[in-house]
Design an enzyme around this catalytic site. Structure first.
Site, mmCIF file in Angstrom:
data_model
loop_
_atom_site.group_PDB
_atom_site.id
_atom_site.type_symbol
_atom_site.label_atom_id
_atom_site.label_comp_id
_atom_site.label_asym_id
_atom_site.label_seq_id
_atom_site.Cartn_x
_atom_site.Cartn_y
_atom_site.Cartn_z
ATOM 1 N N GLU A 21 0.955 -1.401 0.181
ATOM 2 C CA GLU A 21 0.153 -0.491 0.144
ATOM 3 C C GLU A 21 0.844 0.856 -0.027
ATOM 4 O O GLU A 21 2.151 1.335 0.682
ATOM 5 C CB GLU A 21 -0.700 0.070 1.623
ATOM 6 C CG GLU A 21 -1.981 1.243 1.005
ATOM 7 C CD GLU A 21 -3.062 0.976 1.840
ATOM 8 O OE1 GLU A 21 -2.989 -0.468 2.927
ATOM 9 O OE2 GLU A 21 -3.288 1.870 2.835
ATOM 10 N N GLU B 138 -3.037 10.445 2.956
ATOM 11 C CA GLU B 138 -4.156 10.444 4.265
ATOM 12 C C GLU B 138 -4.370 12.111 4.478
ATOM 13 O O GLU B 138 -3.361 12.370 4.581
ATOM 14 C CB GLU B 138 -4.626 9.717 5.370
ATOM 15 C CG GLU B 138 -4.578 7.993 4.311
ATOM 16 C CD GLU B 138 -5.256 6.811 6.176
ATOM 17 O OE1 GLU B 138 -5.693 6.893 5.774
ATOM 18 O OE2 GLU B 138 -4.249 7.410 6.461
ATOM 19 N N ASP C 169 -0.444 5.307 0.644
ATOM 20 C CA ASP C 169 -1.190 6.087 1.039
ATOM 21 C C ASP C 169 -0.584 8.143 0.940
ATOM 22 O O ASP C 169 0.602 8.051 1.260
ATOM 23 C CB ASP C 169 -0.796 5.697 2.836
ATOM 24 C CG ASP C 169 -1.853 4.694 2.703
ATOM 25 O OD1 ASP C 169 -2.075 4.454 1.553
ATOM 26 O OD2 ASP C 169 -1.503 4.162 3.839
#
Length: 282
Positions: A96, A100, A98
């Site tokens: 993953e 955010e 990311d």
């Protein structure tokens, strides 16, 4: 002076190179009971109210790529909300990458939270403030992912580089195709000041907007990549071996010096037995 000129050049380059993809062809709204919307194929919005957030997912799986998306984040009092934009594979040993965006009270800055998971292991957080208001207009958030490294960039300025450190035993995302995901959701148990500030539902619905998606990427279908191999046409794309040149190294150092607010590689309380091995790479 140099930064202003550089910013102008980067902005012009980004503006000229981004060709808006058709969201109807590239993405599916995956949850939210109508709170996620595609408008005329070139704009996508996600909304959050007290009942539910919303999210979308790419139709394609990617294994390496240079991916851009322009986002305009939830304005006003966004405390308690999280807008997540990330690449992820499936399974218990997932990979993953990311972005955010952690909301905040009106007038307080968003926090951009980044992380990299490889084979199910994350805990590689770096957090930043931004040098602009990400709610006032669209800005470009980019991921360069190739076998050498993963680079997170904002409006063409690199803010983070995660190098391939397999040579010292650190797994690197390179075998599992990933899809693009995004969601807008309520995380007021942790998102703003560790959960002290709760979501103000009187401000709902909260809305984030997306446009100008571009993926120069290796698409994987039925286990076969659109890049490389004897069956492909032409040579591999330049981004597949792209490094940070001196100018981008300087921009990376500028962003980290002035806007990084947390780095797992300097959190000695968290790692009393010593930092993870990738932290010692030059």
């Amino acid at each position: 002076m140099g930064f202003s000129y550089f910013s102008l050049v980067v902005t012009l380059l980004i503006g000229s190179s981004l060709v808006s993809a058709d969201f109807y062809n590239e993405f599916d709204i995956t949850w939210g009971d109508g709170r996620g919307k595609i408008i005329n194929g070139d704009l996508l919005t996600l909304s959050l109210d007290k009942s539910s957030g919303s999210g979308f997912e790419s139709r394609n799986d990617y294994l390496f790529g240079k991916i851009d998306m322009q986002l305009k984040l939830v304005p006003g009092n966004s405390a308690g909300t999280v807008t997540a934009y990330y690449l992820s594979s499936n399974g218990s040993n997932w990979d993953e990458i990311d972005f955010e965006f952690l909301g905040n009270l009106s007038g307080d800055p968003y926090i951009l939270h980044t992380n990299v998971f490889s084979q199910g292991k994350g805990n590689r957080e770096q957090q930043f403030y931004l040098w602009f208001d990400p709610t006032a207009d669209f800005h470009t958030y980019s991921i360069l992912w190739n076998p050498k490294h993963i680079v997170f960039s904002v409006d063409g300025t690199p803010i983070r580089e995660f190098k391939n450190a397999e040579s010292i035993g650190v797994p690197f995302p390179k075998d599992q195709p990933m899809r693009i995901h995004s969601s807008l959701w309520n995380a007021d148990d942790w998102a703003t000041r560790g959960g002290l500030v709760k979501t103000d539902w009187s401000q709902a619905p909260f809305t984030a907007s997306y446009r100008n998606f571009k993926a120069d990427a290796c698409v994987v279908s039925s286990g076969i990549s659109s890049c490389g191999g004897s069956g492909s046409s032409g040579s591999n794309p330049a981004w597949l071996s792209e490094d940070l040149d001196n100018t981008k190294q300087e921009r990376l150092q500028w962003a980290q010096k002035n806007y990084m607010i947390y780095n797992y590689c300097s959190d000695s309380k968290r790692f009393p037995q010593g930092f993870p091995p990738e932290c010692n790479m030059a």
